[in-house]
Write a protein that holds these residues in place. Structure first.
Motif, PDB file in Angstrom:
ATOM      1  N   UNK A  48     -23.662  14.982  32.217  1.00 23.75           N
ATOM      2  CA  UNK A  48     -24.541  16.089  31.812  1.00 23.75           C
ATOM      3  C   UNK A  48     -24.051  17.444  32.301  1.00 23.75           C
ATOM      4  N   UNK A  49     -23.207  17.471  33.320  1.00 20.43           N
ATOM      5  CA  UNK A  49     -22.704  18.745  33.830  1.00 20.43           C
ATOM      6  C   UNK A  49     -21.265  19.038  33.408  1.00 20.43           C
ATOM      7  N   UNK A  50     -20.649  18.137  32.655  1.00 19.80           N
ATOM      8  CA  UNK A  50     -19.292  18.349  32.156  1.00 19.80           C
ATOM      9  C   UNK A  50     -19.328  18.560  30.650  1.00 19.80           C
ATOM     10  N   UNK A  51     -18.835  19.675  30.179  1.00 22.69           N
ATOM     11  CA  UNK A  51     -18.833  19.974  28.751  1.00 22.69           C
ATOM     12  C   UNK A  51     -17.997  18.958  27.988  1.00 22.69           C
ATOM     13  N   UNK A  52     -18.553  18.459  26.891  1.00 16.25           N
ATOM     14  CA  UNK A  52     -17.812  17.564  26.010  1.00 16.25           C
ATOM     15  C   UNK A  52     -17.567  16.177  26.553  1.00 16.25           C
ATOM     16  N   UNK A  53     -18.293  15.780  27.594  1.00 12.00           N
ATOM     17  CA  UNK A  53     -18.103  14.464  28.209  1.00 12.00           C
ATOM     18  C   UNK A  53     -19.397  13.672  28.085  1.00 12.00           C
ATOM     19  N   UNK A  61      -8.077  15.949  21.253  1.00 14.42           N
ATOM     20  CA  UNK A  61      -8.270  16.299  19.842  1.00 14.42           C
ATOM     21  C   UNK A  61      -9.710  16.126  19.373  1.00 14.42           C
ATOM     22  N   UNK A  62     -10.469  15.268  20.028  1.00 13.80           N
ATOM     23  CA  UNK A  62     -11.864  15.074  19.611  1.00 13.80           C
ATOM     24  C   UNK A  62     -12.839  15.720  20.593  1.00 13.80           C
ATOM     25  N   UNK A  63     -12.341  16.639  21.420  1.00 16.66           N
ATOM     26  CA  UNK A  63     -13.212  17.311  22.382  1.00 16.66           C
ATOM     27  C   UNK A  63     -13.224  18.812  22.099  1.00 16.66           C
ATOM     28  N   UNK A  64     -13.932  19.537  22.908  1.00 14.52           N
ATOM     29  CA  UNK A  64     -13.990  20.993  22.769  1.00 14.52           C
ATOM     30  C   UNK A  64     -12.876  21.684  23.559  1.00 14.52           C
ATOM     31  N   UNK A  65     -12.020  20.903  24.221  1.00 15.19           N
ATOM     32  CA  UNK A  65     -10.940  21.466  25.027  1.00 15.19           C
ATOM     33  C   UNK A  65      -9.726  21.768  24.160  1.00 15.19           C
ATOM     34  N   UNK A  66      -9.048  22.868  24.470  1.00 16.59           N
ATOM     35  CA  UNK A  66      -7.853  23.262  23.715  1.00 16.59           C
ATOM     36  C   UNK A  66      -6.636  22.425  24.082  1.00 16.59           C
ATOM     37  N   UNK A 104       0.834  -1.195   0.000  1.00 20.48           N
ATOM     38  CA  UNK A 104       0.000   0.000   0.000  1.00 20.48           C
ATOM     39  C   UNK A 104       0.868   1.244   0.000  1.00 20.48           C
ATOM     40  N   UNK A 105       0.367   2.279  -0.622  1.00 21.98           N
ATOM     41  CA  UNK A 105       1.061   3.560  -0.620  1.00 21.98           C
ATOM     42  C   UNK A 105       0.734   4.259   0.702  1.00 21.98           C
ATOM     43  N   UNK A 106       1.721   4.798   1.388  1.00 18.58           N
ATOM     44  CA  UNK A 106       1.420   5.513   2.636  1.00 18.58           C
ATOM     45  C   UNK A 106       0.557   6.733   2.365  1.00 18.58           C
ATOM     46  N   UNK A 107      -0.271   7.109   3.328  1.00 17.98           N
ATOM     47  CA  UNK A 107      -1.123   8.290   3.162  1.00 17.98           C
ATOM     48  C   UNK A 107      -0.275   9.544   3.270  1.00 17.98           C
ATOM     49  N   UNK A 108      -0.699  10.584   2.587  1.00 16.57           N
ATOM     50  CA  UNK A 108       0.031  11.845   2.632  1.00 16.57           C
ATOM     51  C   UNK A 108      -0.334  12.675   3.855  1.00 16.57           C
ATOM     52  N   UNK A 109      -1.514  12.417   4.431  1.00 20.85           N
ATOM     53  CA  UNK A 109      -1.973  13.164   5.595  1.00 20.85           C
ATOM     54  C   UNK A 109      -1.983  12.254   6.819  1.00 20.85           C
ATOM     55  N   UNK A 110      -1.794  12.826   7.972  1.00 22.36           N
ATOM     56  CA  UNK A 110      -1.873  11.981   9.180  1.00 22.36           C
ATOM     57  C   UNK A 110      -3.285  11.447   9.374  1.00 22.36           C
ATOM     58  N   UNK A 111      -3.380  10.307  10.000  1.00 16.52           N
ATOM     59  CA  UNK A 111      -4.695   9.728  10.272  1.00 16.52           C
ATOM     60  C   UNK A 111      -5.330  10.434  11.463  1.00 16.52           C
ATOM     61  N   UNK A 112      -6.643  10.488  11.453  1.00 16.43           N
ATOM     62  CA  UNK A 112      -7.370  11.099  12.555  1.00 16.43           C
ATOM     63  C   UNK A 112      -7.501  10.055  13.656  1.00 16.43           C
ATOM     64  N   UNK A 113      -7.145  10.421  14.827  1.00 15.19           N
ATOM     65  CA  UNK A 113      -7.252   9.511  15.955  1.00 15.19           C
ATOM     66  C   UNK A 113      -6.372   9.993  17.080  1.00 15.19           C
ATOM     67  N   UNK A 114      -6.632   9.509  18.264  1.00 14.58           N
ATOM     68  CA  UNK A 114      -5.831   9.977  19.394  1.00 14.58           C
ATOM     69  C   UNK A 114      -4.390   9.496  19.289  1.00 14.58           C
ATOM     70  N   UNK A 115      -3.499  10.359  19.678  1.00 13.86           N
ATOM     71  CA  UNK A 115      -2.102   9.963  19.781  1.00 13.86           C
ATOM     72  C   UNK A 115      -1.846   9.563  21.218  1.00 13.86           C
ATOM     73  N   UNK A 116      -0.669   9.072  21.484  1.00 11.97           N
ATOM     74  CA  UNK A 116      -0.382   8.541  22.816  1.00 11.97           C
ATOM     75  C   UNK A 116      -0.593   9.579  23.919  1.00 11.97           C
TER      76      UNK A 116
END
Length: 135
Positions: free
Chosen positions: A67-72, A124-129, A21-33
């Motif tokens: 319900x009281x924690x944003x993005x959880x 990366x998949x939450x609303x937190x910076x 397979x040819x490697x992708x040019x863009x990084x994959x979406x997903x959590x890093x370590x």
């Protein structure tokens, strides 16, 4: 049961001359370590008997906390433990004695439970910076 001797040859055919397979040019979406952040917390509820908590109650606690924690979501909450936090306390009350100003102490067990839990969120998949804005 393992044999005493190794196999004489590799079990796969001749290696392919090029990668399949040819490697992708863009990084994959997903959590890093370092992307997953876990926060541990506890709440103590007066009047809650820890011995009467069921799996449905734990599920309701997870939903309420989320319900009281944003993005959880409830799925982000795990390691929920409910332990007895009851205490023996002394209450000051008026005496039944006819003498004015006399007081007595009575004992009462105050029922309570402490709920401890972990909340894990992928930044990366939450609303937190960053991790510090989550905790």
């Amino acid at each position: 049961v393992p044999t005493g001797q190794p196999s004489p040859l590799p079990t796969t055919p001749v290696p392919t001359p090029v990668p399949t397979q040819v490697p992708s040019l863009l990084p994959t979406v997903g959590p890093t370590e370092g992307d997953l952040v876990t926060l541990s917390a506890s709440l103590t509820f007066a009047g809650l008997d820890a011995t009467s908590i069921s799996e449905d109650d734990v599920s309701a606690l997870k939903t309420g906390i989320a319900s009281v924690l944003d993005g959880v979501s409830a799925a982000d909450i795990d390691n929920v433990q409910v332990v007895d936090a009851s205490s023996d306390r002394r209450l000051l009350g008026a005496s039944a004695a006819p003498h004015r100003g006399t007081q007595n102490w009575r004992r009462r067990l105050a029922t309570a439970a402490t709920v401890t839990f972990d909340v894990s969120v992928s930044i990366s998949s939450s609303s937190y910076d960053d991790a510090s804005s989550f905790s």
